[in-house]
Design a protein around this motif. Structure first.
Motif, PDB file in Angstrom:
ATOM      1  N   UNK A 180      -8.228   5.596   2.967  1.00 23.60           N
ATOM      2  CA  UNK A 180      -8.532   5.425   1.551  1.00 23.60           C
ATOM      3  C   UNK A 180      -7.235   5.410   0.743  1.00 23.60           C
ATOM      4  N   UNK A 181      -7.340   4.880  -0.488  1.00 23.14           N
ATOM      5  CA  UNK A 181      -6.175   4.873  -1.372  1.00 23.14           C
ATOM      6  C   UNK A 181      -6.619   4.810  -2.827  1.00 23.14           C
ATOM      7  N   UNK A 182      -5.862   5.526  -3.696  1.00 25.07           N
ATOM      8  CA  UNK A 182      -5.931   5.356  -5.148  1.00 25.07           C
ATOM      9  C   UNK A 182      -4.504   5.107  -5.618  1.00 25.07           C
ATOM     10  N   UNK A 183      -4.265   3.931  -6.170  1.00 25.97           N
ATOM     11  CA  UNK A 183      -2.915   3.500  -6.493  1.00 25.97           C
ATOM     12  C   UNK A 183      -2.859   2.856  -7.890  1.00 25.97           C
ATOM     13  N   UNK A 184      -2.602   3.705  -8.921  1.00 26.09           N
ATOM     14  CA  UNK A 184      -2.368   5.151  -8.872  1.00 26.09           C
ATOM     15  C   UNK A 184      -3.672   5.922  -9.053  1.00 26.09           C
TER      16      UNK A 184
END
Length: 357
Positions: A180-184
């Motif tokens: 998973x990723x949150x960018x940003x």
């Protein structure tokens, strides 16, 4: 003959067993020394297609571009463009879908020497990848490597070591891994808050807005994660990224969860805002970042001796900064075992996976 009731520790090594040991690998079928797959840009390769019952107990691999250095190399982010996909028992959806480098314990498309109990990157410079997660299956195990490079092929060398049995214990869970990723991450501007107010003050009494490492349904147990942070806050003031608490919600429980921690470094079993590399069997810091905790950080925590069990669901979360105020680039891999079928998950497109520079 079955999976057996014994473990894999030194104490159990004398216990005789009757499984059939097998291996899928990239050895040169012509008898020569070209012991690798050459996977072209945009193509996929089946690494193993095994009929069970059985259990994969070790994976080793290494990967490189044909021309490692020089002006012709353009796709240096290949560890985020290559995807490991694993499907159990002909399920519709894969149980493992993770960029190759991240799966083996280090984020940001980087490698570094480190040692943990289930995952290791070995010399030179961490380019030998190893997994000792045991992965039992009832009828079939299918391992694939997907290339989402656009221009260059890769050389891929691998072993997938496994055992075959006559029967499998129905109480064994299936191995899963998700990226998973949150960018940003969805933080807030500092505005006119002092550095102290922004970094360590405020409240979070719901867990809403936490970074989600895992959100799964079924019966199983969570066995750990790798968390990657790219510190995006540019300041000469105290810039610690990890003041956020871990919160693990089991079987749909309300806030506060049964497992509520005290800070990012505390969940990862370190202390007092560490900034040096360390690797242990169950926790470590593979990338410690630069001065004032700047740049790229990668940490891991494995629940080998203390798995987090759940009967219906689990939601593993962590604050991004105290009270979710920080807006860093976060990504992660969660590892867990559970019954099938699982809640389906996907992987963000390759452009959303590339590390920052």
């Amino acid at each position: 003959m079955s999976y057996g009731s014994f473990g894999s520790s030194l104490r159990d090594l004398p216990r005789l067993r009757s499984s059939r040991r097998r291996r899928a690998s990239s050895w040169d079928r012509s008898g020569g020394n070209d012991d690798r797959l050459t996977i072209q840009a945009g193509e996929s390769a089946v690494l193993a297609d095994i009929e069970g019952p059985g259990s994969v107990n070790h994976i080793w691999c290494t990967v490189a571009l044909p021309h490692r250095d020089g002006p012709d190399v353009t796709e240096t982010d290949f560890l985020r463009k290559l995807v490991l996909k694993v499907t159990w028992d002909d399920q519709e959806h894969p149980s493992v879908l993770v960029p190759l480098g991240d799966f083996f314990g280090v984020g940001h498309g980087r490698t570094v020497n480190f040692v943990s109990s289930p995952l290791q990157m070995s010399p030179q410079d961490g380019k030998g990848f190893n997994s000792w997660f045991h992965m039992p299956f009832a009828s079939r195990a299918r391992f694939e490597l997907i290339s989402e490079l656009t221009a260059e092929p890769v050389f891929f060398y691998y072993y997938i070591d496994y055992e075959l049995f006559d029967a499998i214990d129905e109480e064994l869970g299936y191995f899963h891994a998700q990226w998973r990723r949150e960018n940003p991450a969805d933080g807030i501007p500092q505005g006119d808050q002092s550095n102290r107010e922004f970094q360590v003050e405020g409240t979070n009494l719901t867990g809403d807005g936490n970074y989600v490492i895992l959100d799964a349904e079924g019966r199983g147990h969570y066995v750990g994660c790798v968390l990657n942070v790219h510190n995006l806050r540019e300041t000469d003031a105290w810039n610690w990224y990890g003041e956020g608490d871990d919160m693990i919600f089991i079987d749909g429980e309300p806030f506060p969860p049964s497992l509520h921690g005290t800070g990012t470094e505390d969940y990862f079993n370190t202390a007092w805002c560490p900034s040096e590399s360390y690797s242990g069997p169950y926790h470590g810091i593979t990338l410690p970042g630069g001065p004032n905790w700047s740049g790229q950080i990668s940490v891991y925590r494995f629940h080998i001796e203390d798995p987090v069990t759940f009967a219906r669901s689990v939601r593993v979360t962590i604050e991004h900064g105290h009270a979710n105020k920080r807006s860093d680039d976060l990504s992660s891999v969660a590892y867990w075992y559970q019954t099938l079928p699982h809640r389906p998950f996907t992987l963000p497109p390759v452009g959303a996976r590339l590390p920052r520079r």
